[in-house]
Design a protein around this motif. Structure first.
Motif, PDB file in Angstrom:
ATOM      1  N   SER A  48      -5.529  -5.193   8.485  1.00 26.44           N
ATOM      2  CA  SER A  48      -4.090  -5.196   8.219  1.00 26.44           C
ATOM      3  C   SER A  48      -3.768  -4.831   6.774  1.00 26.44           C
ATOM      4  O   SER A  48      -2.604  -4.713   6.411  1.00 26.44           O
ATOM      5  CB  SER A  48      -3.496  -6.576   8.529  1.00 26.44           C
ATOM      6  OG  SER A  48      -4.125  -7.574   7.719  1.00 26.44           O
ATOM      7  N   LEU A  49      -4.799  -4.639   5.969  1.00 25.90           N
ATOM      8  CA  LEU A  49      -4.638  -4.294   4.564  1.00 25.90           C
ATOM      9  C   LEU A  49      -5.488  -3.064   4.273  1.00 25.90           C
ATOM     10  O   LEU A  49      -6.646  -3.001   4.678  1.00 25.90           O
ATOM     11  CB  LEU A  49      -5.071  -5.461   3.671  1.00 25.90           C
ATOM     12  CG  LEU A  49      -4.993  -5.236   2.156  1.00 25.90           C
ATOM     13  CD1 LEU A  49      -3.524  -5.080   1.707  1.00 25.90           C
ATOM     14  CD2 LEU A  49      -5.654  -6.387   1.404  1.00 25.90           C
ATOM     15  N   ALA A  50      -4.912  -2.091   3.582  1.00 23.17           N
ATOM     16  CA  ALA A  50      -5.633  -0.862   3.256  1.00 23.17           C
ATOM     17  C   ALA A  50      -5.279  -0.414   1.860  1.00 23.17           C
ATOM     18  O   ALA A  50      -4.215  -0.770   1.314  1.00 23.17           O
ATOM     19  CB  ALA A  50      -5.302   0.232   4.265  1.00 23.17           C
ATOM     20  N   SER A  51      -6.164   0.371   1.263  1.00 23.45           N
ATOM     21  CA  SER A  51      -5.959   0.909  -0.088  1.00 23.45           C
ATOM     22  C   SER A  51      -5.720   2.409   0.004  1.00 23.45           C
ATOM     23  O   SER A  51      -6.394   3.119   0.763  1.00 23.45           O
ATOM     24  CB  SER A  51      -7.179   0.638  -0.969  1.00 23.45           C
ATOM     25  OG  SER A  51      -7.391  -0.758  -1.099  1.00 23.45           O
ATOM     26  N   CYS A  52      -4.775   2.882  -0.792  1.00 21.03           N
ATOM     27  CA  CYS A  52      -4.481   4.320  -0.824  1.00 21.03           C
ATOM     28  C   CYS A  52      -5.679   5.068  -1.399  1.00 21.03           C
ATOM     29  O   CYS A  52      -6.192   4.694  -2.466  1.00 21.03           O
ATOM     30  CB  CYS A  52      -3.233   4.566  -1.670  1.00 21.03           C
ATOM     31  SG  CYS A  52      -2.856   6.331  -1.887  1.00 21.03           S
ATOM     32  N   PRO A  53      -6.156   6.137  -0.737  1.00 26.42           N
ATOM     33  CA  PRO A  53      -7.318   6.874  -1.255  1.00 26.42           C
ATOM     34  C   PRO A  53      -7.032   7.658  -2.522  1.00 26.42           C
ATOM     35  O   PRO A  53      -7.964   8.095  -3.202  1.00 26.42           O
ATOM     36  CB  PRO A  53      -7.671   7.802  -0.095  1.00 26.42           C
ATOM     37  CG  PRO A  53      -6.401   7.971   0.656  1.00 26.42           C
ATOM     38  CD  PRO A  53      -5.664   6.674   0.525  1.00 26.42           C
ATOM     39  N   PHE A  90       1.988   3.240   4.766  1.00 25.69           N
ATOM     40  CA  PHE A  90       2.805   3.806   3.690  1.00 25.69           C
ATOM     41  C   PHE A  90       2.199   3.410   2.346  1.00 25.69           C
ATOM     42  O   PHE A  90       1.796   2.262   2.153  1.00 25.69           O
ATOM     43  CB  PHE A  90       4.244   3.273   3.742  1.00 25.69           C
ATOM     44  CG  PHE A  90       5.060   3.832   4.863  1.00 25.69           C
ATOM     45  CD1 PHE A  90       5.603   5.097   4.780  1.00 25.69           C
ATOM     46  CD2 PHE A  90       5.290   3.075   6.009  1.00 25.69           C
ATOM     47  CE1 PHE A  90       6.371   5.612   5.821  1.00 25.69           C
ATOM     48  CE2 PHE A  90       6.057   3.570   7.044  1.00 25.69           C
ATOM     49  CZ  PHE A  90       6.591   4.849   6.954  1.00 25.69           C
ATOM     50  N   CYS A  91       2.109   4.385   1.430  1.00 23.72           N
ATOM     51  CA  CYS A  91       1.722   4.060   0.049  1.00 23.72           C
ATOM     52  C   CYS A  91       2.988   3.646  -0.699  1.00 23.72           C
ATOM     53  O   CYS A  91       3.962   4.405  -0.788  1.00 23.72           O
ATOM     54  CB  CYS A  91       1.070   5.262  -0.628  1.00 23.72           C
ATOM     55  SG  CYS A  91       0.555   4.920  -2.324  1.00 23.72           S
ATOM     56  N   GLN A  92       2.988   2.438  -1.247  1.00 27.62           N
ATOM     57  CA  GLN A  92       4.170   1.879  -1.894  1.00 27.62           C
ATOM     58  C   GLN A  92       4.227   2.153  -3.393  1.00 27.62           C
ATOM     59  O   GLN A  92       5.088   1.614  -4.090  1.00 27.62           O
ATOM     60  CB  GLN A  92       4.220   0.370  -1.639  1.00 27.62           C
ATOM     61  CG  GLN A  92       4.414   0.034  -0.167  1.00 27.62           C
ATOM     62  CD  GLN A  92       4.473  -1.452   0.095  1.00 27.62           C
ATOM     63  OE1 GLN A  92       3.672  -2.211  -0.453  1.00 27.62           O
ATOM     64  NE2 GLN A  92       5.433  -1.881   0.913  1.00 27.62           N
ATOM     65  N   ASN A  93       3.328   3.015  -3.859  1.00 25.51           N
ATOM     66  CA  ASN A  93       3.360   3.428  -5.262  1.00 25.51           C
ATOM     67  C   ASN A  93       4.296   4.634  -5.378  1.00 25.51           C
ATOM     68  O   ASN A  93       4.001   5.709  -4.857  1.00 25.51           O
ATOM     69  CB  ASN A  93       1.960   3.784  -5.736  1.00 25.51           C
ATOM     70  CG  ASN A  93       1.918   4.139  -7.216  1.00 25.51           C
ATOM     71  OD1 ASN A  93       2.944   4.119  -7.912  1.00 25.51           O
ATOM     72  ND2 ASN A  93       0.731   4.469  -7.710  1.00 25.51           N
ATOM     73  N   PRO A  94       5.435   4.511  -6.067  1.00 25.63           N
ATOM     74  CA  PRO A  94       6.391   5.642  -6.127  1.00 25.63           C
ATOM     75  C   PRO A  94       5.855   6.846  -6.887  1.00 25.63           C
ATOM     76  O   PRO A  94       6.338   7.969  -6.693  1.00 25.63           O
ATOM     77  CB  PRO A  94       7.616   5.035  -6.837  1.00 25.63           C
ATOM     78  CG  PRO A  94       7.079   3.873  -7.612  1.00 25.63           C
ATOM     79  CD  PRO A  94       5.924   3.322  -6.815  1.00 25.63           C
ATOM     80  N   LYS A  97       1.253  10.813  -5.127  1.00 29.78           N
ATOM     81  CA  LYS A  97       1.588  12.006  -4.358  1.00 29.78           C
ATOM     82  C   LYS A  97       1.436  11.773  -2.859  1.00 29.78           C
ATOM     83  O   LYS A  97       2.067  12.471  -2.057  1.00 29.78           O
ATOM     84  CB  LYS A  97       0.693  13.180  -4.780  1.00 29.78           C
ATOM     85  CG  LYS A  97       0.881  13.601  -6.224  1.00 29.78           C
ATOM     86  CD  LYS A  97      -0.039  14.765  -6.564  1.00 29.78           C
ATOM     87  CE  LYS A  97       0.154  15.200  -8.020  1.00 29.78           C
ATOM     88  NZ  LYS A  97      -0.747  16.336  -8.374  1.00 29.78           N
ATOM     89  N   ARG A  98       0.575  10.855  -2.479  1.00 29.54           N
ATOM     90  CA  ARG A  98       0.346  10.584  -1.065  1.00 29.54           C
ATOM     91  C   ARG A  98       1.325   9.521  -0.587  1.00 29.54           C
ATOM     92  O   ARG A  98       1.322   8.400  -1.091  1.00 29.54           O
ATOM     93  CB  ARG A  98      -1.097  10.098  -0.860  1.00 29.54           C
ATOM     94  CG  ARG A  98      -1.482   9.840   0.586  1.00 29.54           C
ATOM     95  CD  ARG A  98      -1.713  11.149   1.330  1.00 29.54           C
ATOM     96  NE  ARG A  98      -2.761  11.945   0.730  1.00 29.54           N
ATOM     97  CZ  ARG A  98      -4.064  11.832   1.046  1.00 29.54           C
ATOM     98  NH1 ARG A  98      -4.444  10.912   1.905  1.00 29.54           N
ATOM     99  NH2 ARG A  98      -4.950  12.611   0.479  1.00 29.54           N
ATOM    100  N   LYS A  99       2.152   9.870   0.377  1.00 29.66           N
ATOM    101  CA  LYS A  99       3.142   8.924   0.898  1.00 29.66           C
ATOM    102  C   LYS A  99       2.619   8.165   2.109  1.00 29.66           C
ATOM    103  O   LYS A  99       2.947   6.994   2.301  1.00 29.66           O
ATOM    104  CB  LYS A  99       4.433   9.672   1.271  1.00 29.66           C
ATOM    105  CG  LYS A  99       5.054  10.437   0.108  1.00 29.66           C
ATOM    106  CD  LYS A  99       5.346   9.518  -1.085  1.00 29.66           C
ATOM    107  CE  LYS A  99       5.957  10.296  -2.243  1.00 29.66           C
ATOM    108  NZ  LYS A  99       6.161   9.422  -3.438  1.00 29.66           N
ATOM    109  N   ILE A 100       1.839   8.829   2.932  1.00 28.67           N
ATOM    110  CA  ILE A 100       1.271   8.216   4.138  1.00 28.67           C
ATOM    111  C   ILE A 100      -0.228   8.506   4.142  1.00 28.67           C
ATOM    112  O   ILE A 100      -0.651   9.625   3.836  1.00 28.67           O
ATOM    113  CB  ILE A 100       1.931   8.790   5.411  1.00 28.67           C
ATOM    114  CG1 ILE A 100       3.437   8.535   5.390  1.00 28.67           C
ATOM    115  CG2 ILE A 100       1.325   8.176   6.659  1.00 28.67           C
ATOM    116  CD1 ILE A 100       4.188   9.229   6.512  1.00 28.67           C
ATOM    117  N   PHE A 101      -1.010   7.522   4.487  1.00 26.21           N
ATOM    118  CA  PHE A 101      -2.471   7.715   4.552  1.00 26.21           C
ATOM    119  C   PHE A 101      -3.032   6.923   5.723  1.00 26.21           C
ATOM    120  O   PHE A 101      -2.390   5.986   6.227  1.00 26.21           O
ATOM    121  CB  PHE A 101      -3.143   7.288   3.243  1.00 26.21           C
ATOM    122  CG  PHE A 101      -3.031   5.821   2.943  1.00 26.21           C
ATOM    123  CD1 PHE A 101      -4.013   4.937   3.373  1.00 26.21           C
ATOM    124  CD2 PHE A 101      -1.945   5.308   2.231  1.00 26.21           C
ATOM    125  CE1 PHE A 101      -3.916   3.579   3.102  1.00 26.21           C
ATOM    126  CE2 PHE A 101      -1.838   3.955   1.957  1.00 26.21           C
ATOM    127  CZ  PHE A 101      -2.829   3.091   2.397  1.00 26.21           C
TER     128      PHE A 101
END
Length: 562
Positions: A48-53, A90-94, A97-101
Motif C-alpha cells: 500500500s506504500l510505494a516510492s517514486c522511481p 500518484f507522485c505527490q511531489n509537485p 516530472k513523473r506524475k503517475i508511476f
C-alpha cells in the motif's frame, strides 16, 4: 480444446503454493489455472506504500491497478505463468516530472521485464555454459522455451565486470577466422583472462597497454608484433620470453638446417641399411595353400601437387634470373613475390618443400620386405598385409593400401598366391629419417637412443660434419633452458654466432637483439603456459557457438568463466 481446472485460494494447496512463489509476503494468491502444458497463477500485490522511481518520495495515493504477465521457473514439466495485479500511484511531489508511476517489486522482477528474476538467472546460467543454439535446446527440454537470439541478448545485457589491471601479463594470439587473428591477455598471477582483443598486430596490443599503464611484466613468445607493441605501449614493463617457445624455435631452426642436408640424410640411411644386411634373420612364413588366382590391381601414378609444381617452377626461375646477374629486388618485382621468398630460394642448393614435415607411415619399417615381395610378383595387398601381420605389424589394411597404391606394377608380374618368405628383422626399422626425426636424434643423449639411431647419427655426422656442431649447440641450449642458467647465455651466443650453420647464426642474432627478454626467461618464473590453456578453452567456446561466435559474445563468455 484444452480442459482447465480451477482451484480456489481457500483450498489447502495455498500453503504449498506460497512456498514455491517468490516474495510470498508481498503477494496474495487468487487462483491457479491448470492445463496439460502450463500453470497460470493469478496473484495480487499487497503493498500500500510505494516510492517514486524518479524523486524517491513515498506515497499512498492510489491511481489504479493493472495486470502484469510474467514467465517464471517451471513446476516440473509444466511452464509457469504469473498474472500479477500491481498498483499505479500518484507522485505527490509537485516538482517531480513523473506524475503517475507503477509500484516496483525488485525481489520478483525488474521494471518492464517479462521474466522473473529467478527465471532470468536460470537462463543466464545455461547461456553462459552452452551458448545460444545448444542453450536454447536445453532450455526447451526443461520447460523454459526461448530462442537462441533472445538467449544471446540476455548475455549481452548482462555483460561482465571489468577486471583490474594485472601486474604480470601473459599474451598470445589465436585464430578467430581465416586470415584473421585475435589476442588473448591473461593475468599470470591469478591465472584468469583479462581481455580478448580482435587483431594481433602491434597497434592493437600497444593501445591496450596505454589504457592500462600498471602492467610491470609481459610474458610473450618471440613474435615481432607483440615485442614492438610492448615497447610502444609499455616501455617501462619487463619483457619475458616463454621458455617452451624458445625450445620450439630451436627445433624449427635445426629442422630447416637438416632440410638442406637431404642427400646426407638419405645416404646415412643407406649406410645403416647395408650394415644391417649381414645380421641373422628370423623366418616369418605365411602359407596360403589353395589360394585363388586374382587379377592384378590397376594403379596409376599420383598426380603432382599444383602448389608444389608452382613452387618448383618459381624456385628454378629465381635461380635463372640470379644467374643473369639481376638483383634480388628486381627478381622479386618481376615475379611478384616477397624479397624474403627470393632470398630463401637463393639460399637453397636444391628445392625443399618446407610447408610441412609429413609423419612417416606405420608401414615404413616394412618397406624393404614389401619391395622384395613386390618384385617377386606378389601384388595382392591383402596377402601382403597378412604377411607383415605375422612380423608384428599392427596397422590396418587401409594404411597398407594407401602406402602401396602408387607403386608401379613389376615388369614381369606373376599373379601367384602368396608363398612362405623369410624377412630379416634388421630391415624392420626405418633407416632414412625425415628432417623432423633427425632433429630429435641430434638433441637426444646417446643413452636415450636405440643402436640403429646411434649408428644413423654417427653416419650423419661423418657425411655432414657441421651437423655435429649443430647438435652440440642445440643440446647446450636446451640444458641452459632446463637448468635456467643465465650464466651460459652469452657464451652460448658467442659460439652460435661462430657456427658454420647459417640458420643457427640467424637464430643467435635474433636472440641477441632481445637479450634482456631472453635472460628474463632464465631468471623469472613466468611463462605463457596458462595463456595456451585459456586459448584451448577459448577455441572450445568458439566452436560451441557454431556461426554465432561474434567477438563480443566470445569475449563475454571467456571473461565470464574467469
Amino acid at each position: 480444446m484444452k480442459t482447465v481446472s480451477v482451484l480456489s485460494a481457500k483450498d489447502q494447496i495455498e500453503k504449498v503454493i506460497k512456498l514455491l512463489i517468490p516474495v510470498p509476503e508481498k503477494l496474495e494468491i487468487h487462483e491457479l489455472l491448470i492445463t496439460s502444458e502450463e500453470l497460470t497463477l493469478v496473484l495480487a500485490s499487497l503493498q500500500s506504500l510505494a516510492s517514486c522511481p524518479v524523486c524517491g518520495q513515498e506515497t499512498r495515493r492510489l491511481h489504479s491497478t493493472y495486470m502484469r504477465t510474467l514467465q517464471d521457473l517451471p513446476w516440473g514439466s509444466l511452464r509457469l505463468q504469473l498474472h500479477v495485479q500491481v498498483h499505479r500511484f500518484f507522485c505527490q511531489n509537485p516538482d517531480c516530472k513523473r506524475k503517475i508511476f507503477t509500484e516496483r517489486l525488485p525481489e520478483l522482477v525488474e521494471p518492464f521485464a517479462r521474466r522473473t528474476n529467478r527465471l532470468r538467472d536460470a537462463l543466464l546460467t545455461i547461456a553462459w555454459a552452452l551458448g545460444g543454439e545448444a542453450g536454447a535446446k536445453q532450455c526447451a527440454a526443461h520447460a523454459m522455451p526461448i530462442c537462441a537470439s533472445n538467449l544471446l541478448s540476455l548475455l549481452r545485457r548482462q555483460g561482465v565486470s571489468t577486471a583490474p589491471t594485472p601486474r604480470v601479463l601473459g599474451v598470445d594470439d589465436w585464430s578467430f577466422r581465416r586470415l584473421q587473428a585475435g589476442t588473448l591477455l591473461v593475468d599470470l598471477e591469478h591465472h584468469r583472462p583479462v581481455d580478448v582483443l580482435l587483431g594481433s598486430d602491434e597497434e592493437v596490443f600497444a593501445s591496450w597497454l596505454r589504457e592500462h599503464p600498471d602492467v610491470e611484466v609481459i610474458s610473450r613468445d618471440r613474435g615481432a608484433s607483440y615485442q614492438k607493441g610492448a615497447m610502444k605501449g609499455a616501455p617501462q614493463a619487463k619483457q619475458v620470453l616463454d621458455r617452451w617457445h624458445l625450445g620450439k624455435n630451436l627445433r624449427e631452426v635445426l629442422q630447416k638446417a637438416l632440410a638442406r642436408q637431404m642427400d646426407a640424410l638419405q645416404q646415412a640411411g643407406e649406410e645403416v641399411k647395408e650394415s644391417k644386411q649381414d645380421q641373422p634373420t628370423a623366418p616369418a612364413q605365411l602359407a596360403q595353400a589353395g589360394a585363388k588366382q586374382r587379377k592384378s590391381p590397376r594403379r596409376k601414378a599420383p598426380s603432382p601437387s599444383p602448389q608444389r609444381a608452382w613452387q618448383l617452377a618459381l624456385y628454378q626461375r629465381v635461380h635463372e634470373l640470379a644467374a643473369e646477374g639481376k638483383p634480388q629486388r628486381e627478381i622479386a618485382a618481376s615475379l611478384q613475390v616477397q624479397r624474403q621468398t627470393v632470398r630463401k630460394y637463393l639460399r637453397m642448393p636444391q628445392f625443399v618443400d618446407r610447408r610441412h614435415s609429413p609423419s612417416p607411415s606405420q608401414v615404413e619399417p616394412y618397406r624393404a620386405y614389401l619391395q622384395q615381395r613386390w618384385e617377386q610378383g606378389e601384388v595382392m595387398i591383402k596377402a601382403l598385409w597378412q604377411e607383415i601381420q605375422q612380423q608384428g605389424f599392427t596397422g590396418s589394411y587401409g594404411s597398407l593400401r594407401n602406402f602401396l597404391h602408387t607403386w608401379p606394377l613389376p615388369q614381369e608380374m606373376v599373379a601367384s598366391p602368396s608363398s612362405p618368405f623369410v624377412a630379416p628383422i634388421a630391415q624392420r626399422a626405418s633407416t632414412t629419417r625425415t628432417p623432423r626425426q633427425a632433429t630429435r636424434l641430434l638433441l637426444c643423449e646417446p643413452e636415450e637412443l636405440r643402436e640403429t639411431d646411434i649408428a644413423y647419427r654417427q653416419a650423419l655426422f661423418r657425411l655432414a660434419p657441421s651437423l655435429e656442431n649443430l647438435s652440440t649447440l642445440g643440446k647446450e641450449f636446451l640444458q641452459m633452458i632446463k637448468k635456467r642458467d643465465d650464466q651460459m647465455f652469452f657464451p652460448w651466443l658467442k659460439r652460435a654466432k661462430a657456427s658454420p650453420c647459417e640458420e643457427i647464426r640467424r637464430f643467435a642474432l635474433g636472440l641477441e637483439n632481445e637479450a634482456d627478454a631472453a635472460l628474463a626467461a632464465l631468471t623469472e618464473p613466468w611463462s605463457t603456459g596458462p595463456v595456451e590453456g585459456h586459448i584451448t578453452r577459448l577455441k572450445l567456446l568458439k566452436r560451441q557457438m557454431y556461426g554465432r561466435a561474434n567477438i563480443d559474445l566470445l569475449r563475454l563468455r571467456v571473461l565470464h568463466v574467469a
